[in-house]
Design an enzyme around this catalytic site. Structure first.
Site, PDB file in Angstrom:
ATOM      1  N   ALA A 258       0.815  -1.204   0.000  1.00 27.04           N
ATOM      2  CA  ALA A 258       0.000   0.000   0.000  1.00 27.04           C
ATOM      3  C   ALA A 258       0.855   1.264   0.000  1.00 27.04           C
ATOM      4  O   ALA A 258       0.510   2.256  -0.640  1.00 27.04           O
ATOM      5  CB  ALA A 258      -0.930  -0.015   1.207  1.00 27.04           C
TER       6      ALA A 258
ATOM      7  N   ASP B 290       0.722  -3.478  12.884  1.00 30.42           N
ATOM      8  CA  ASP B 290       0.318  -4.311  11.745  1.00 30.42           C
ATOM      9  C   ASP B 290       1.094  -5.625  11.705  1.00 30.42           C
ATOM     10  O   ASP B 290       1.786  -5.927  10.746  1.00 30.42           O
ATOM     11  CB  ASP B 290       0.535  -3.524  10.457  1.00 30.42           C
ATOM     12  CG  ASP B 290      -0.239  -4.089   9.275  1.00 30.42           C
ATOM     13  OD1 ASP B 290      -1.021  -5.047   9.477  1.00 30.42           O
ATOM     14  OD2 ASP B 290      -0.061  -3.585   8.159  1.00 30.42           O
TER      15      ASP B 290
HETATM   16  N1  LIG Z   1      14.479  -4.622   4.717  1.00 25.69           N
HETATM   17  C1  LIG Z   1      13.980  -5.534   3.872  1.00 25.69           C
HETATM   18  N2  LIG Z   1      14.722  -6.584   3.495  1.00 25.69           N
HETATM   19  C2  LIG Z   1      14.224  -7.512   2.645  1.00 25.69           C
HETATM   20  N3  LIG Z   1      12.991  -7.486   2.111  1.00 25.69           N
HETATM   21  C3  LIG Z   1      12.196  -6.459   2.429  1.00 25.69           C
HETATM   22  C4  LIG Z   1      12.637  -5.422   3.328  1.00 25.69           C
HETATM   23  N4  LIG Z   1      11.650  -4.535   3.471  1.00 25.69           N
HETATM   24  C5  LIG Z   1      10.629  -4.983   2.707  1.00 25.69           C
HETATM   25  N5  LIG Z   1      10.939  -6.134   2.073  1.00 25.69           N
HETATM   26  C6  LIG Z   1      10.053  -6.903   1.148  1.00 25.69           C
HETATM   27  O1  LIG Z   1       9.207  -6.024   0.450  1.00 25.69           O
HETATM   28  C7  LIG Z   1       7.840  -6.315   0.710  1.00 25.69           C
HETATM   29  C8  LIG Z   1       7.017  -5.030   0.795  1.00 25.69           C
HETATM   30  O2  LIG Z   1       7.528  -4.210   1.822  1.00 25.69           O
HETATM   31  P1  LIG Z   1       6.585  -3.448   2.827  1.00 25.69           P
HETATM   32  O3  LIG Z   1       5.739  -4.428   3.571  1.00 25.69           O
HETATM   33  O4  LIG Z   1       7.445  -2.538   3.614  1.00 25.69           O
HETATM   34  O5  LIG Z   1       5.699  -2.630   1.806  1.00 25.69           O
HETATM   35  P2  LIG Z   1       4.360  -1.862   2.114  1.00 25.69           P
HETATM   36  O6  LIG Z   1       4.114  -1.026   0.920  1.00 25.69           O
HETATM   37  O7  LIG Z   1       4.459  -1.165   3.416  1.00 25.69           O
HETATM   38  O8  LIG Z   1       3.310  -3.003   2.196  1.00 25.69           O
HETATM   39  P3  LIG Z   1       2.014  -3.078   3.108  1.00 25.69           P
HETATM   40  O9  LIG Z   1       1.886  -1.800   3.850  1.00 25.69           O
HETATM   41  O10 LIG Z   1       0.915  -3.345   2.152  1.00 25.69           O
HETATM   42  O11 LIG Z   1       2.280  -4.232   4.019  1.00 25.69           O
HETATM   43  C9  LIG Z   1       7.842  -7.108   1.996  1.00 25.69           C
HETATM   44  O12 LIG Z   1       6.763  -7.967   2.082  1.00 25.69           O
HETATM   45  C10 LIG Z   1       9.167  -7.854   1.878  1.00 25.69           C
HETATM   46  O13 LIG Z   1       9.013  -9.017   1.107  1.00 25.69           O
END
Ligand SMILES: Nc1ncnc2c1ncn2[C@@H]1O[C@H](COP(=O)(O)OP(=O)(O)OP(=O)(O)O)[C@@H](O)[C@H]1O
Ligand SMILES: [Mg+2]
Lengths: 325, 250
Positions: free
Chosen positions: A38, A146
């Site tokens: 998101a 979350d």
């Molecule tokens: N520091 C990290 N190292 C490795 N993989 C990561 C890292 N941060 C995020 N990811 C990968 O990227 C994906 C998406 O990251 P994140 O959950 O931060 O996105 P988002 O946009 O906040 O998603 P949402 O809010 O819908 O959960 C994670 O599910 C993970 O697989």
């Protein structure tokens, strides 16, 4: 979410693209996309010091909000909690300024991937690890919010659960910033969305439920009763029944309390399993691992694995206990 | 940066199609914005809704754009989570807008939060977060009760109770009022008068008789009037004025 800023959607980055920070002048070369959600997209990239994870997004408020949380984490003494924050900047592409931050790249498996290749008791162990981290976070005045499998990774060896995506992390006493219905006690009609330790403990229990029901399920009329029945009738969950009920009903005052209950229940179970190894071989996860091996051989191997597993498991428990006392 | 705490005034409009009666809702949203009221809009889509219906929901975006708020189009199944997300984002966006206009007074015409270096931006964001959590909120919910919405009202009701759980977990105080349009007699009908908690909805929606017209514009106008009357009533009682965003010129 359609927002009324003229900036609109940010175009995706491709492998080989180089983004360079407008303020701190660091360059990152994109390797591949790790995931998106998101708030934005996370890329694996290489920077000066090696591989890093870069998160970009169109919503600069949400990005900055996450950066603030990551900054607070680095102030928590002792163990590292979330991924450590490396850099915060903007890059300009096609005349548009895009905010991003750079964090430690965590290499690991998703919770479901990991559980596919490991025996059932690992679910309990990972939960113990999670509760250890949560108790540190709570003591520092924050609630994760979350909490769900998507936001957790198992790194290692040695296998250890780590969390990513701190978008929901909220100061205690405020209202939870971000949540996912299945893991949210408000959705199940079992409490408020005020950030307090018991909010995370509810979600932690629901992670366990999710491991037993990977495709999740929807709420029916009486959420409380429904969860109760689900837990009672599922073999994996029934093992942890009393702990799960306490966690879901908000009866635990702290993560430590729940963690200690879980540790002692795992201790007992470890002993039980050595004397009755055939119990674990029914796990669906195991079946997929040793598919091709003939039946007899399979059983013998399973026995060994379980024995070895239980031994390691007990050693590991001692390690865990000594570490956090 | 000093910010005085005050009241955020937001409208949440829930509809499933285009308006066809009375004032232009986009114009009314622009008027609301001039009053320091933010209009957030949720468009409800049915799983197998026809093409023309989806087109009709374009109005949703335009109303939010002109009302300074946030919009989102969803299927009924995702309504609860969307309702709370849109409302919270709308609140944050309003505060963001106010802070931007203050920044412009300090730093000159073109400055926004995004022009600050990342470190400073973090500090401003903490202020935004802080205000979003602690400011009082007055929320008017406008529910489209035209014929096509009839089957969706049970879900709407559930999502509003859920919204109340979210907002009442904040530190700041909340006041909610709920209008349906069209009402039994008038274009707009007050179903729930100002209340701090939305758990008494069960009877509210049974009072609605789904009519044929969709007077979205008049509903927004009614919300503006309600806010204005409420404010002048309060000023009469307390003699002070601590409303937020009034005349902040964004
Ligand atoms: N520091 C990290 N190292 C490795 N993989 C990561 C890292 N941060 C995020 N990811 C990968 O990227 C994906 C998406 O990251 P994140 O959950 O931060 O996105 P988002 O946009 O906040 O998603 P949402 O809010 O819908 O959960 C994670 O599910 C993970 O697989
Ligand atoms: Mg995530």
């Amino acid at each position: 979410m359609k927002k009324n800023t003229p900036k609109g959607q940010v175009s995706k980055l491709n492998s080989g693209d180089i983004i360079s920070g407008k303020w701190h002048r660091n360059e990152y070369s994109i390797i591949r996309e790790l995931g998106s959600g998101a708030t934005g997209t996370v890329y694996l990239a290489s920077g000066k010091g090696g591989k890093v994870a870069v998160k970009t997004g169109h919503d600069s408020m949400a990005i900055i909000s996450e950066v603030n949380v990551l900054k607070h984490f680095s102030r928590v003494q002792g163990r590292i909690l979330g991924p450590s924050l490396i850099d915060v900047d903007d890059y300009v592409m096609n005349g548009r300024q895009v905010p991003f931050y750079v964090m430690e790249y965590l290499k690991g498996d998703s919770l479901f991937q990991f559980m596919k290749n490991h025996s059932e008791e690992w679910a309990g162990i990972l939960l113990v690890q999670l509760l250890t981290d949560l108790s540190m976070l709570h003591r520092a005045g924050w609630v994760f919010g979350d909490l769900k499998p998507d936001n957790l990774l198992v790194v290692g060896p040695p296998s250890r659960i780590r969390w990513i995506d701190v978008g929901g992390t909220t100061q205690i006493g405020r209202s939870i910033k971000e949540y996912t219905e299945f893991f949210d006690r408000g959705y199940w009609g079992m409490g408020t969305r005020k950030a307090e330790p018991s909010y995370d403990l509810f979600s932690a229990c629901m992670i366990m439920v999710n491991l037993a029901f990977p495709s999740r399920f929807e709420k029916k009329k009486d959420g409380r009763q429904q969860l109760k029945e689900v837990i009672r009738s599922n073999p994996l969950l029934a093992n942890y029944q009393s702990i799960l009920f306490k966690g879901l009903y908000g009866k635990y005052q702290s993560a430590e309390e729940m963690r200690n209950d879980l540790v002692s229940s795992l201790n007992n179970k470890g002993r039980f399993k050595v004397s009755a190894p055939s119990q674990t071989s029914s796990g669906a996860s195991r079946r997929s691992v040793h598919k091709k091996i003939k039946k007899k051989k399979k059983r013998a191997m399973m026995f060994e694995t379980v024995l070895l597993g239980s031994f390691l498991f007990i050693v590991y428990l001692f390690y865990l206990i000594s570490q956090s006392m | 940066m000093e910010m005085k705490k005050g009241t955020l005034r937001q409208v949440l409009l829930i509809t499933d199609g285009c308006s066809n009666h009375g004032e232009d809702p986009i114009a009314m949203a622009a008027l609301a914005r001039e009053h320091g009221i933010t209009i957030n809009v949720i468009g409800i889509l049915e799983e197998n809704s026809p093409e023309y219906h989806q087109k009709g929901l374009r109005e949703v975006e335009e109303i939010a754009l002109s009302g300074g708020g946030v919009s989102q189009i969803v299927y009924t199944t995702q309504l609860s989570q969307t309702v709370q997300m849109v409302t919270k984002k709308g609140m944050t966006q309003t505060i963001h807008g106010v802070i931007n206009s203050e920044l412009q007074q300090i730093l000159g015409k073109e400055s926004t939060i995004e022009d600050l270096p990342p470190e400073k931006r973090g500090e401003v964001m903490e202020v935004v977060d802080d205000l979003g959590e602690t400011m009082d909120l007055e929320l008017i919910i406008l529910v489209d009760a035209s014929g096509s919405m009839e089957k969706k009202l049970a879900t709407v009701q559930e999502s509003l109770i859920d919204l109340s759980i979210s907002l009442n977990s904040r530190i700041g105080y909340n006041q909610f009022a709920l209008f349906a349009f069209p009402g039994k007699r008038d274009e707009t009908e007050l179903l729930i008068d100002w209340t701090p908690k939305l758990n008494s909805l069960t009877q509210a929606f049974t009072k609605i008789s789904s009519g044929g017209i969709t007077p979205t514009g008049p509903a927004i106008k009614a919300a503006i009037n309600e806010f204005t009357n409420r404010r002048s009533r309060r000023r009469l009682i307390t003699g002070d004025e601590e409303e937020y965003s009034e005349g902040s010129g964004f």
